[in-house]
Scaffold this motif. Structure first.
Motif, short mmCIF file in Angstrom:
data_model
loop_
_atom_site.label_atom_id
_atom_site.label_comp_id
_atom_site.label_asym_id
_atom_site.label_seq_id
_atom_site.Cartn_x
_atom_site.Cartn_y
_atom_site.Cartn_z
N ILE A 1 0.75 -1.18 0.00
CA ILE A 1 0.06 -0.11 -0.01
C ILE A 1 0.62 1.23 -0.11
O ILE A 1 1.93 1.33 0.98
CB ILE A 1 -0.92 0.03 1.18
N ARG A 2 0.42 2.28 -0.92
CA ARG A 2 1.30 3.43 -0.99
C ARG A 2 0.72 4.51 -0.07
O ARG A 2 -0.49 4.30 0.31
CB ARG A 2 1.16 4.13 -2.27
N GLY A 3 1.25 5.52 0.45
CA GLY A 3 1.00 6.33 1.19
C GLY A 3 -0.33 7.43 0.85
O GLY A 3 -1.10 7.40 1.67
N TRP A 4 -0.13 7.48 -0.52
CA TRP A 4 -1.36 8.38 -0.99
C TRP A 4 -2.53 7.36 -0.88
O TRP A 4 -3.85 7.99 -0.74
CB TRP A 4 -1.08 9.13 -2.01
N HIS A 5 -2.57 6.20 -1.03
CA HIS A 5 -3.55 5.32 -1.02
C HIS A 5 -4.17 5.29 0.48
O HIS A 5 -5.34 5.58 0.37
CB HIS A 5 -3.38 3.95 -1.55
N ALA A 6 -3.42 5.08 1.45
CA ALA A 6 -3.95 5.13 2.71
C ALA A 6 -4.65 6.48 3.10
O ALA A 6 -5.46 6.54 3.81
CB ALA A 6 -2.39 4.93 3.67
N PHE A 7 -3.86 7.71 2.75
CA PHE A 7 -4.59 8.83 2.94
C PHE A 7 -5.71 9.03 2.21
O PHE A 7 -6.84 9.38 2.96
CB PHE A 7 -3.48 9.96 2.13
N GLY A 8 -6.06 8.72 1.14
CA GLY A 8 -7.30 9.07 0.44
C GLY A 8 -8.36 8.05 0.87
O GLY A 8 -9.60 8.52 1.02
N GLY A 9 -7.86 6.77 1.16
CA GLY A 9 -8.89 5.84 1.54
C GLY A 9 -9.42 6.16 3.16
O GLY A 9 -10.70 6.21 3.34
N THR A 10 -8.46 6.83 3.96
CA THR A 10 -9.18 7.23 5.37
C THR A 10 -10.05 8.48 4.98
O THR A 10 -10.77 8.67 5.97
CB THR A 10 -7.78 7.24 6.31
N PHE A 11 -9.27 9.26 4.34
CA PHE A 11 -10.29 10.58 4.06
C PHE A 11 -11.57 10.26 3.71
O PHE A 11 -12.62 10.97 4.45
CB PHE A 11 -9.29 11.47 3.12
N LEU A 12 -11.90 9.28 2.74
CA LEU A 12 -13.12 9.15 2.28
C LEU A 12 -13.92 8.37 3.67
O LEU A 12 -15.07 8.75 3.70
CB LEU A 12 -13.23 8.23 0.96
N LEU A 13 -13.21 7.65 4.25
CA LEU A 13 -13.93 6.86 5.30
C LEU A 13 -14.19 7.82 6.50
O LEU A 13 -15.42 7.91 7.12
CB LEU A 13 -12.94 5.76 5.79
N THR A 14 -13.34 8.78 6.68
CA THR A 14 -13.98 9.66 7.81
C THR A 14 -15.07 10.81 7.36
O THR A 14 -15.95 11.00 7.93
CB THR A 14 -12.59 10.52 8.09
N MET A 15 -15.01 11.04 6.13
CA MET A 15 -15.99 11.75 5.51
C MET A 15 -17.38 11.15 5.06
O MET A 15 -18.49 11.76 5.44
CB MET A 15 -15.70 12.40 4.03
#
Length: 211
Positions: free
Chosen positions: A115-129
């Motif tokens: 997993i790449r950092g930007w994948h981790a960032f984007g997925g958690t961003f969407l999950l939190t939203m």
């Protein structure tokens, strides 16, 4: 106004209150915290921190919505609570499945295809939203703060929320990162599977709230 620094010191209490709000919302160990811990153990502190910062940015965005009192956005988000909750629950189930069936943690951390950092960032961003509780808590609290500090820029509230949330993720990742070095592969595998079960439980609870 502080003549020495050129900064309006009246905004400092507002910034600190907002940072405390960001910290208090981020700190309870829910699905985001669990995901941050699991990714730190599996992929290392960099991916774990990217996971946490995705949540911090989402928190700041909800803070902005509450601080600026964007009525149309608030109405849209609250009206879409069920759809957002369903999407978030399904995403949690997919994360649980991925955690359960993933490769051994230390192998995953070393693999080029991990997993790449930007994948981790984007997925958690969407999950939190997609979290309805986050929507309601930030809108209510920040609308109140904005009303009490009418002369201050809402940007201080938004910055405070981000800093407070980010501080928690830095602390959590730092602690888990140290623990990671002391654990054996078998321990990490059991932690991964326990995380998968807990993520599935969070998803199940979120689905039940829709009934």
């Amino acid at each position: 106004m502080d003549k020495l620094s050129g900064m309006d010191t009246s905004v400092i209490p507002l910034f600190l209150k907002s940072a405390l709000i960001g910290l208090s919302i981020a700190a309870p160990v829910g699905p985001i915290g669990l995901l941050c811990i699991q990714r730190t153990l599996d992929h290392g502190p960099r991916v774990g921190l990217a996971t946490g910062l995705g949540a911090a940015v989402a928190d700041a965005m909800y803070g902005a919505i509450g601080a600026f009192g964007v009525t149309a956005v608030i109405t849209l988000l609250t009206g879409a609570r069920s759809a957002l909750a369903l999407g978030g629950a399904l995403f949690l189930l997919w994360l649980a499945w991925s955690a359960w069936h993933g490769s051994d943690p230390k192998q995953a951390a070393a693999a080029k295809g991990g997993i790449r950092g930007w994948h981790a960032f984007g997925g958690t961003f969407l999950l939190t939203m997609s979290n309805p509780a986050t929507i309601l808590s930030f809108v209510a609290v920040f609308s109140s703060l904005a009303g009490g500090m009418a002369t201050a820029s809402p940007a201080w509230m938004i910055a405070g929320v981000f800093v407070g949330s980010a501080v928690w993720w830095f602390v959590l990742v730092g602690m888990v990162g140290r623990l990671r070095e002391r654990l054996q592969t078998a321990h990490l595998r059991w932690i991964r599977r326990a995380s998968a079960l807990l993520l599935a439980a969070f998803a199940g609870y979120q689905l039940l709230t829709l009934i």
